[in-house]
Design an enzyme around this catalytic site. Structure first.
Site, short mmCIF file in Angstrom:
data_model
loop_
_atom_site.label_atom_id
_atom_site.label_comp_id
_atom_site.label_asym_id
_atom_site.label_seq_id
_atom_site.Cartn_x
_atom_site.Cartn_y
_atom_site.Cartn_z
N ARG A 35 2.29 -10.33 10.87
CA ARG A 35 3.60 -9.68 11.11
C ARG A 35 4.74 -10.61 10.67
O ARG A 35 5.87 -10.16 10.52
CB ARG A 35 3.81 -9.34 12.59
CG ARG A 35 2.84 -8.35 13.24
CD ARG A 35 2.64 -7.11 12.42
NE ARG A 35 1.49 -7.28 11.57
CZ ARG A 35 1.25 -6.52 10.49
NH1 ARG A 35 2.10 -5.57 10.14
NH2 ARG A 35 0.17 -6.71 9.75
N GLN B 295 -7.75 -5.01 9.66
CA GLN B 295 -6.71 -4.60 10.60
C GLN B 295 -7.16 -3.41 11.47
O GLN B 295 -6.32 -2.68 12.00
CB GLN B 295 -5.42 -4.24 9.85
CG GLN B 295 -4.77 -5.41 9.16
CD GLN B 295 -3.39 -5.08 8.61
OE1 GLN B 295 -2.43 -4.90 9.34
NE2 GLN B 295 -3.30 -4.98 7.29
N ASP C 117 -3.69 7.30 4.73
CA ASP C 117 -3.23 5.92 4.96
C ASP C 117 -3.88 5.39 6.24
O ASP C 117 -4.31 6.16 7.10
CB ASP C 117 -1.70 5.93 5.10
CG ASP C 117 -1.12 4.53 5.01
OD1 ASP C 117 -1.85 3.59 4.68
OD2 ASP C 117 0.10 4.39 5.28
N GLU C 118 -3.95 4.06 6.37
CA GLU C 118 -4.50 3.41 7.57
C GLU C 118 -5.88 3.98 7.92
O GLU C 118 -6.18 4.28 9.08
CB GLU C 118 -3.54 3.59 8.76
CG GLU C 118 -2.13 3.11 8.52
CD GLU C 118 -2.01 1.59 8.48
OE1 GLU C 118 -3.04 0.90 8.58
OE2 GLU C 118 -0.88 1.09 8.34
N LYS D 241 0.82 -1.21 0.00
CA LYS D 241 0.00 0.00 0.00
C LYS D 241 0.85 1.27 0.00
O LYS D 241 0.48 2.25 -0.63
CB LYS D 241 -0.95 0.00 1.19
CG LYS D 241 -0.30 0.09 2.55
CD LYS D 241 -1.34 0.05 3.66
CE LYS D 241 -0.71 0.09 5.04
NZ LYS D 241 0.06 1.30 5.28
N THR D 242 1.99 1.25 0.71
CA THR D 242 2.85 2.44 0.72
C THR D 242 3.39 2.71 -0.68
O THR D 242 3.52 3.86 -1.11
CB THR D 242 4.01 2.26 1.72
OG1 THR D 242 3.47 1.99 3.01
CG2 THR D 242 4.86 3.52 1.79
#
Length: 734
Positions: free
Chosen positions: A595, A248, A217-218, A32-33
């Site tokens: 993770r 998330q 973002d997020e 996504k970044t």
């Protein structure tokens, strides 16, 4: 720029779709970044948008800085406003807060600790000094601000609840105190910006005109106010691009609303939705566990992570007799993995609740495994650092009474609480802050004895104020000399040296900030310090990470141990057993699993010491949902039995003590890795009762008891400590 060579097909579509509202559902590790970076690059390079007209918001300073670097590397352009929500709001308020009346642009930003101190003092004033009431008041104040309630509105809302009148009065006094001290807390940064935009449309218009393209973002972690701020800023041009993962969303306890992302399409007619499901982080086996668990949630938009990478090592599950055996097992695996070439910094032990880390911390210290506890004492939380910064805050903001209270007797000037109370009372009578009163202490009508006590401190603060226009780095040295920290801490050889080293590091960081930001002043430096996020710079050297799942969101590791997988711990469900609460717990599990890059270990214990007593445990429902065990059930009574559960067969291993070492069951599900001789293959017969041994950290000791693999060793200055001798860094001396 040939984007088709830089992005996969899923990523390319939202990058090229630049008009109107766009929602990108980005699974863990899906890039996504990269999408955000190249979309901004595309706007600048191909659509010729001025960087000045682009806004990008993320949730940590670390993420914001990384995005800035990537955008600059790709485009060679500067000027895109990339920051956290809180930093963005602080910047807006620095320019326009005076429109609200009563505030000035040099306002202080109070940390959690400073806010706690204010609430504690208010409770003492009300003769209600109670720890539980303080905790409750802080929760209600933050909840009210995150939902945009004033103190009066919130008082009406909670009327009739236990302690509602006390909480309402604390809230009113707290707000008055912050206003009188020209200070904002973290929640205020968002709330005051919202109030500013609503009450002064011309200010909102200025920013809405500027930002033609807004990126967030997020987005699943936004609360109500953040959601409203984004809509207001995008009200002129409508080009709002949000990236997030509903699977998330794990911050409901602090106000995040998963509905913001679930309802985004409904609230933005014509919104385009793209899904990023290809994972570039984890193996097939790890993603299989994540997908199985999260599929049990119903309140989600739906996606399935996949990868064309390796199937990888099978996920390892092990259930142990108790929490101590669990810690020994995990640390044994960590030592074996390090022996096989994994770095400690690439491994993490993740817990759902921080209260269960103590066993792991104790064991890691015993076995001399260096580790970092995320959520432990951070640099800027240390007393000497807070003292130094409080001096700077008093200079930057002459109405900051809270900071002055902290340092009025640091170093010790024999100014006791009685003197401070009398001084503060006279300042309040004249509607003056403590710094303002100190500057004119002669007019307060205090006794000569009190004036004489305050005089040296007043003279010091005058010198600090008179020289505040020095270059920032030089000024830090000046403050250090004038205050006399070196003399203050020089008396304590060990602790004092550590404190002085911390202050030296702080001064160096101020100089580096000044070098990197030549036009910045004292206020900007203090703001940058206050807004440092919890997980910034956590992986700076080779240390194992021990953390809550919330503490490592956004990070990744080669090897992850998710421990404490028991009902009541993971999921916690302390009070809330509603479907909504369980779904958030499941999302936390999903975050924990994703993770891991290469290896994932899942562990639980039959019993655990908590709340002052040992409690029996049931295995977590998430292990059932992942297909690892049939259903949560009590584990066997025999402490020598471990589960070696095969995901396909679900069989239970035999009693280890009845098997020769060559036939002992290997790691559950996963085959043993190829490695040098295991640390757990150590010959224990060399250790005898009464033997002198040497520990790599604690020095020489004597074995005073041996029971199986465990030994008690007495050290001269440390007393007796218990070790699993297969893991301990101990060698015999005779």
């Amino acid at each position: 720029m040939n984007y088709s060579e830089l992005l996969n097909e899923e990523q390319l579509k939202p990058v090229m779709d630049t008009q109107g509202a766009v929602l990108v559902l980005a699974g863990a590790g899906s890039g996504k970044t990269r999408v955000l970076t190249y979309r901004i690059a595309h706007l600048i390079a191909d659509e010729h948008v001025d960087p000045y007209n682009i806004l990008a918001i993320t949730f940590t300073n670390k993420a914001a800085n990384e995005m800035k670097e990537r955008v600059q590397q790709v485009t060679g352009q500067y000027g895109v406003w990339i920051s956290t929500f809180h930093s963005m709001c602080a910047r807006i308020l620095r320019g326009d807060i005076e429109a609200l009346g009563g505030y000035t642009r040099n306002f202080s930003i109070y940390t959690e600790t400073e806010s706690d101190r204010v609430v504690s003092r208010i409770l003492k004033e009300l003769a209600l000094d109670d720890a539980d009431l303080k905790k409750s008041a802080r929760y209600h104040i933050s909840f009210a601000k995150n939902h945009a309630y004033s103190s009066d509105e919130y008082a009406a809302r909670i009327k009739g609840l236990p302690h509602s009148e006390a909480i309402a009065e604390v809230f009113r006094r707290y707000e008055r105190y912050l206003f009188e001290n020209n200070a904002l807390d973290f929640d205020d940064l968002l709330l005051k910006t919202l109030v500013l935009f609503k009450s002064h449309p011309e200010v909102l218009q200025k920013y809405a005109d500027r930002f033609r393209y807004i990126h967030v973002d997020e987005f699943q972690d936004t609360n109500r106010i953040q959601f409203l701020l984004v809509r207001m800023l995008g009200s002129k041009h409508g080009n709002i691009f949000v990236v997030g993962d509903d699977d998330q969303s794990i911050y409901g306890w602090r106000g995040a609303e998963v509905g913001n992302i679930l309802d985004f399409r409904k609230l933005n007619p014509g919104c385009k939705v793209y899904k990023l499901e290809r994972n570039y982080r984890s193996t097939v086996n790890i993603l299989d566990i994540a997908n199985k668990v999260i599929a049990n949630n119903t309140d989600r938009m739906g996606k399935t992570l996949w990868t064309d990478g390796d199937k990888g090592t099978a996920v390892t599950f092990r259930s142990l007799y108790d929490d101590r055996q669990e810690a020994d097992y995990v640390i044994g695996e960590i030592l074996n993995l390090r022996n096989a070439g994994y770095a400690l910094k690439d491994m993490a032990i993740l817990v759902r609740v921080s209260s269960i880390t103590k066993t792991f911390e104790d064991k890691l210290n015993l076995y001399n495994v260096p580790f970092r506890l995320i959520g432990g004492m951070k640099f800027y939380d240390r007393a000497e650092i807070k003292d130094f910064l409080a001096y700077l805050k008093c200079v930057a903001n002459p109405r900051d009474s809270e900071s002055m209270r902290r340092i009025i007797n640091v170093p010790n000037r024999k100014i006791g609480e009685t003197t401070v109370t009398k001084f503060a009372t006279e300042c309040a009578r004249r509607d003056m802050s403590l710094p303002e009163g100190l500057a004119e202490v002669h007019i307060l009508g205090l006794s000569s004895q009190i004036e004489n006590k305050l005089a040296p401190f007043a003279a010091l603060m005058q010198r600090l104020n008179d020289n505040r226009n020095m270059p920032l780095g030089d000024y830090a040295d000046f403050v250090n000399r004038e205050v006399g920290f070196s003399e203050y801490y020089n008396g304590d050889e060990d602790e004092g040296a550590a404190r002085l080293e911390n202050i030296a590091n702080l001064i160096q960081s101020i100089k580096e900030f000044a070098h990197d930001n030549p036009d910045a002043g004292l206020e900007e430096y203090l703001q940058s310090v206050t807004l440092i996020s919890d997980t910034d710079d956590v992986l700076v050297d080779d240390k194992l990470t021990v953390a809550t799942v919330h503490g490592v969101k956004g990070l990744e590791f080669d090897v992850v141990f998710v421990v404490g997988l028991e009902e009541g711990i993971f999921p916690t469900l302390r009070q809330d057993t509603t479907p909504k609460a369980i779904e958030e717990e499941r999302r936390i599990m999903y975050v924990a699993v994703t993770r891991a890059r290469k290896r994932l270990y899942l562990t639980c214990a039959q019993s655990r010491f908590r709340f002052g007593r040992r409690e029996n445990s049931l295995a977590s429902r998430f292990l059932t949902e992942a297909g690892i065990i049939p259903k949560p059930q009590p584990l066997p009574e025999n402490p020598r039995i471990t589960h070696s559960v095969n995901s396909a067969m679900g069989r239970i291993g035999r009693d280890i003590k009845d098997l020769p070492r060559s036939r002992q069951p290997r790691s559950a599900i996963a085959p043993q890795i190829e490695r040098k001789p295991s640390v757990t293959d150590r010959d224990l017969s060399v250790f005898k009762l009464g033997m002198k041994v040497e520990h790599s950290r604690f020095g020489v000791g004597e074995i005073v008891d041996i029971t199986g693999e465990n030994a008690k060793i007495k050290f001269k200055d440390l007393g007796v400590k218990m070790f699993n001798m297969r893991l301990a860094p101990i060698k015999p001396l005779q």
